[in-house]
Design a protein around this motif. Structure first.
Motif, PDB file in Angstrom:
ATOM      1  N   HIS A   4       0.829  -1.208   0.000  1.00  0.00           N
ATOM      2  CA  HIS A   4       0.000   0.000   0.000  1.00  0.00           C
ATOM      3  C   HIS A   4       0.868   1.263   0.000  1.00  0.00           C
ATOM      4  O   HIS A   4       0.623   2.191  -0.787  1.00  0.00           O
ATOM      5  CB  HIS A   4      -0.904  -0.017   1.236  1.00  0.00           C
ATOM      6  N   LYS A   5       1.878   1.307   0.847  1.00  0.00           N
ATOM      7  CA  LYS A   5       2.768   2.478   0.913  1.00  0.00           C
ATOM      8  C   LYS A   5       3.501   2.703  -0.404  1.00  0.00           C
ATOM      9  O   LYS A   5       3.607   3.827  -0.895  1.00  0.00           O
ATOM     10  CB  LYS A   5       3.787   2.288   2.044  1.00  0.00           C
ATOM     11  N   LEU A   6       4.011   1.606  -0.974  1.00  0.00           N
ATOM     12  CA  LEU A   6       4.776   1.731  -2.214  1.00  0.00           C
ATOM     13  C   LEU A   6       3.909   2.176  -3.385  1.00  0.00           C
ATOM     14  O   LEU A   6       4.353   2.970  -4.221  1.00  0.00           O
ATOM     15  CB  LEU A   6       5.448   0.394  -2.538  1.00  0.00           C
ATOM     16  N   GLU A   7       2.688   1.668  -3.459  1.00  0.00           N
ATOM     17  CA  GLU A   7       1.801   2.069  -4.555  1.00  0.00           C
ATOM     18  C   GLU A   7       1.528   3.566  -4.518  1.00  0.00           C
ATOM     19  O   GLU A   7       1.505   4.224  -5.558  1.00  0.00           O
ATOM     20  CB  GLU A   7       0.485   1.291  -4.471  1.00  0.00           C
ATOM     21  N   HIS A   8       1.337   4.104  -3.314  1.00  0.00           N
ATOM     22  CA  HIS A   8       1.083   5.538  -3.190  1.00  0.00           C
ATOM     23  C   HIS A   8       2.359   6.346  -3.440  1.00  0.00           C
ATOM     24  O   HIS A   8       2.300   7.414  -4.057  1.00  0.00           O
ATOM     25  CB  HIS A   8       0.524   5.855  -1.800  1.00  0.00           C
ATOM     26  N   ARG A   9       3.485   5.839  -3.001  1.00  0.00           N
ATOM     27  CA  ARG A   9       4.740   6.562  -3.167  1.00  0.00           C
ATOM     28  C   ARG A   9       5.222   6.537  -4.615  1.00  0.00           C
ATOM     29  O   ARG A   9       5.697   7.546  -5.147  1.00  0.00           O
ATOM     30  CB  ARG A   9       5.815   5.943  -2.270  1.00  0.00           C
ATOM     31  N   LEU A  10       5.107   5.385  -5.269  1.00  0.00           N
ATOM     32  CA  LEU A  10       5.641   5.218  -6.614  1.00  0.00           C
ATOM     33  C   LEU A  10       4.624   5.530  -7.703  1.00  0.00           C
ATOM     34  O   LEU A  10       5.000   5.794  -8.843  1.00  0.00           O
ATOM     35  CB  LEU A  10       6.142   3.775  -6.797  1.00  0.00           C
ATOM     36  N   GLY A  11       3.340   5.451  -7.358  1.00  0.00           N
ATOM     37  CA  GLY A  11       2.311   5.685  -8.360  1.00  0.00           C
ATOM     38  C   GLY A  11       2.173   4.546  -9.349  1.00  0.00           C
ATOM     39  O   GLY A  11       1.664   4.729 -10.458  1.00  0.00           O
ATOM     40  N   ARG A  12       2.624   3.365  -8.967  1.00  0.00           N
ATOM     41  CA  ARG A  12       2.541   2.187  -9.829  1.00  0.00           C
ATOM     42  C   ARG A  12       2.608   0.935  -8.962  1.00  0.00           C
ATOM     43  O   ARG A  12       2.782   1.028  -7.737  1.00  0.00           O
ATOM     44  CB  ARG A  12       3.704   2.164 -10.833  1.00  0.00           C
ATOM     45  N   VAL A  13       2.470  -0.207  -9.617  1.00  0.00           N
ATOM     46  CA  VAL A  13       2.550  -1.474  -8.901  1.00  0.00           C
ATOM     47  C   VAL A  13       4.015  -1.769  -8.571  1.00  0.00           C
ATOM     48  O   VAL A  13       4.857  -1.809  -9.474  1.00  0.00           O
ATOM     49  CB  VAL A  13       1.976  -2.619  -9.762  1.00  0.00           C
TER      50      VAL A  13
END
Length: 239
Positions: free
Chosen positions: A102-111
């Motif tokens: 969840h954190k990475l998706e929001h931070r990176l804007g991708r999977v």
């Protein structure tokens, strides 16, 4: 069914309703990790059926199949509680994986890819993949997570996710908006994970069969399945 002496033919009824036990066991095993044996659930379910035969009272106005279904499910749930089928630690690790995704998706804007999830959790790729194999993503959805439930209690956890039909997540997925959200979340999965989900849930293929199609090991399929579940749960938390 009655014997020639006018007594209830228990053996005949056990045979008649044994497919019901198998059906309920298959429904339940689909939401449980690999260490739970289907044969164990069926055996316990048959005991529940036998108990139902002894307790059923037609004068109560309830159909036998409805009454038996409750007794069979209850026997299976009792067995799962007693066996401590999924440790609190494993459930905590599942939530940690979901939180990292969840954190990475929001931070990176991708999977995020596996190595990024591992790094976010402070693990090597090998250790992260080992964790995926251990937690063995079990449920596609814990709908109560989206409405404030924390899933910490073992008994509550089982009652919520493998209990009667109305508490079954798949029952509630009949809601159109939820289905649409789930479809969108699946379409956002990496291609290989989409294949795994499709083969496992749509085509009822087992891990060995999926592994043969993808040209990987069964343990790798298990890892991909767990990771897919984490991604889907992360997406659907926002629904």
């Amino acid at each position: 069914m009655y014997t020639a002496k006018g007594r209830l033919d228990t053996d005949a009824l056990l045979t008649q309703y044994s497919p019901l036990v198998r059906r309920l066991a298959h429904q339940m095993i689909a939401k449980l990790p690999a260490n739970v044996e289907l044969s164990d659930l069926i055996q316990v379910g048959m005991m529940g059926l036998n108990d139902a035969l002894g307790r059923f009272d037609a004068n109560q106005g309830v159909q036998f199949e409805t009454f038996a279904t409750q007794r069979i499910r209850g026997a299976m749930l009792d067995e799962l509680r007693g066996a401590d089928w999924m440790s609190r630690g494993n459930r905590r690790q599942q939530r940690e994986i979901e939180a990292a995704v969840h954190k990475l998706e929001h931070r990176l804007g991708r999977v995020p890819i596996e190595s990024e999830i591992a790094a976010e959790m402070g693990l090597s790729l090998t250790d992260y993949q080992d964790m995926l194999g251990k937690v063995r993503g079990t449920q596609l959805l814990y709908l109560e997570d989206m409405s404030g439930g924390n899933g910490d209690g073992d008994e509550e956890f089982l009652d919520r996710h493998v209990g009667d039909a109305e508490a079954n997540p798949m029952f509630r997925l009949q809601d159109r908006r939820m289905r649409e959200a789930l479809v969108a979340a699946i379409e956002a999965l990496p291609e290989r994970e989409q294949y795994v989900m499709s083969m496992y849930y749509e085509h009822d293929m087992n891990l060995k069969e999926i592994a043969a199609v993808l040209g990987v090991t069964e343990s790798r399929v298990c890892q991909l399945h767990s990771q897919s579940i984490a991604r889907l749960r992360s997406k659907l938390r926002e629904w």
